[in-house]
Design an enzyme around this catalytic site. Sequence first.
Site, PDB file in Angstrom:
ATOM      1  N   ASN A   4      -9.700   6.782 -65.051  1.00  0.00           N
ATOM      2  CA  ASN A   4     -10.937   7.472 -65.403  1.00  0.00           C
ATOM      3  C   ASN A   4     -10.741   8.338 -66.642  1.00  0.00           C
ATOM      4  O   ASN A   4     -11.283   8.068 -67.708  1.00  0.00           O
ATOM      5  CB  ASN A   4     -11.418   8.307 -64.220  1.00  0.00           C
ATOM      6  CG  ASN A   4     -12.799   8.929 -64.433  1.00  0.00           C
ATOM      7  OD1 ASN A   4     -13.341   9.517 -63.522  1.00  0.00           O
ATOM      8  ND2 ASN A   4     -13.397   8.812 -65.605  1.00  0.00           N
ATOM      9  N   THR A   5      -9.903   9.376 -66.515  1.00  0.00           N
ATOM     10  CA  THR A   5      -9.761  10.348 -67.599  1.00  0.00           C
ATOM     11  C   THR A   5      -9.266   9.718 -68.890  1.00  0.00           C
ATOM     12  O   THR A   5      -9.707  10.108 -69.980  1.00  0.00           O
ATOM     13  CB  THR A   5      -8.794  11.469 -67.174  1.00  0.00           C
ATOM     14  OG1 THR A   5      -9.225  12.022 -65.925  1.00  0.00           O
ATOM     15  CG2 THR A   5      -8.754  12.571 -68.221  1.00  0.00           C
ATOM     16  N   ALA A  16      -3.910   6.801 -61.684  1.00  0.00           N
ATOM     17  CA  ALA A  16      -3.672   8.165 -62.186  1.00  0.00           C
ATOM     18  C   ALA A  16      -2.531   8.222 -63.189  1.00  0.00           C
ATOM     19  O   ALA A  16      -1.454   7.678 -62.961  1.00  0.00           O
ATOM     20  CB  ALA A  16      -3.401   9.151 -61.054  1.00  0.00           C
ATOM     21  N   GLY A  17      -2.786   8.896 -64.305  1.00  0.00           N
ATOM     22  CA  GLY A  17      -1.752   9.178 -65.292  1.00  0.00           C
ATOM     23  C   GLY A  17      -1.776   8.330 -66.536  1.00  0.00           C
ATOM     24  O   GLY A  17      -1.105   8.637 -67.521  1.00  0.00           O
ATOM     25  N   LYS A  32     -11.540   3.953 -51.617  1.00  0.00           N
ATOM     26  CA  LYS A  32     -10.304   4.469 -52.196  1.00  0.00           C
ATOM     27  C   LYS A  32     -10.022   5.771 -51.455  1.00  0.00           C
ATOM     28  O   LYS A  32     -10.750   6.750 -51.584  1.00  0.00           O
ATOM     29  CB  LYS A  32     -10.442   4.739 -53.693  1.00  0.00           C
ATOM     30  CG  LYS A  32      -9.184   5.409 -54.261  1.00  0.00           C
ATOM     31  CD  LYS A  32      -9.400   6.002 -55.633  1.00  0.00           C
ATOM     32  CE  LYS A  32      -8.252   6.953 -55.956  1.00  0.00           C
ATOM     33  NZ  LYS A  32      -8.407   7.603 -57.286  1.00  0.00           N
ATOM     34  N   GLY A  61      -5.165  12.763 -64.339  1.00  0.00           N
ATOM     35  CA  GLY A  61      -5.698  13.343 -65.568  1.00  0.00           C
ATOM     36  C   GLY A  61      -4.665  13.821 -66.562  1.00  0.00           C
ATOM     37  O   GLY A  61      -5.017  14.372 -67.604  1.00  0.00           O
TER      38      GLY A  61
END
Length: 254
Positions: free
Chosen positions: A205-206, A183-184, A96, A157
């Site tokens: 992830n987050t 992301a997001g 990635k 995040g």
Amino acid sequence: MDVLKIGNYEFKSRLMVGTGKYPSNEVMVKALEASGAEVVTVAVRRVNLDRGSDSLLDHIDPKYTLLPNTAACYTADEAVRTARLAREALETDLVKLAVIGDEKTLFPDNEALLEAARVLVKDGFTVLPYTNDDPIMARKLEDIGCAAVMPLAAPIGSGLGIRNPYNIRIILETVKVPVIVDAGVGTASDAAIAMELGCDGLLMNTGIAGAKDPVSMARAMNLACEAGRLAYRSGRIARKLYATASSPLSGVIE
């Protein structure tokens, strides 16, 4: 079977998950399992890549396909070196690719991203680039040989969800390689929306690791990803301004 194909790889799950920010390795292990993911990302610059030496990798089941990422790289040269290090240490051609352009927003540096992607594609990597939601950039990345494109839904995040679904839809019309939103994503409804747009997969992830109950959120994201994909393939009804009776009177004999 509705499999996700990325280069020479095939996956049943369309959800990819990260390994950072969990309260403990034990929680991470349980969340990975609950997510149903087959692909797990690791930040090469932030973890010890030597198994058996108190490494994060010691807690990741070998059944998962590792996707090393070049997080925290701010130049093309840094990203290329990091990807090559990961290939040697983890014995994978997957990467990635992220080249960050700004410390506050963590938005990608597109010029440096293209430069690094060209090098790594020629070097035999299966490149999954983290990019902004720009259809032109997505096309350029596809043209140089990237195996997928990974547009952000919102800043890393942030949990803001899909801020510009229209650009994502244009990207889906612009490229033929898989489009994986990265992301997001903050909650299950964000994941479902992305998949209902027609995206081929999600990486997060987050949204999982930062939840009050990461294991339950991982399961929620798993179900939302599956439901959104099924809804997309099923074909939603058209939006209409006025009501349409569920049981119309036409054809009824009085």
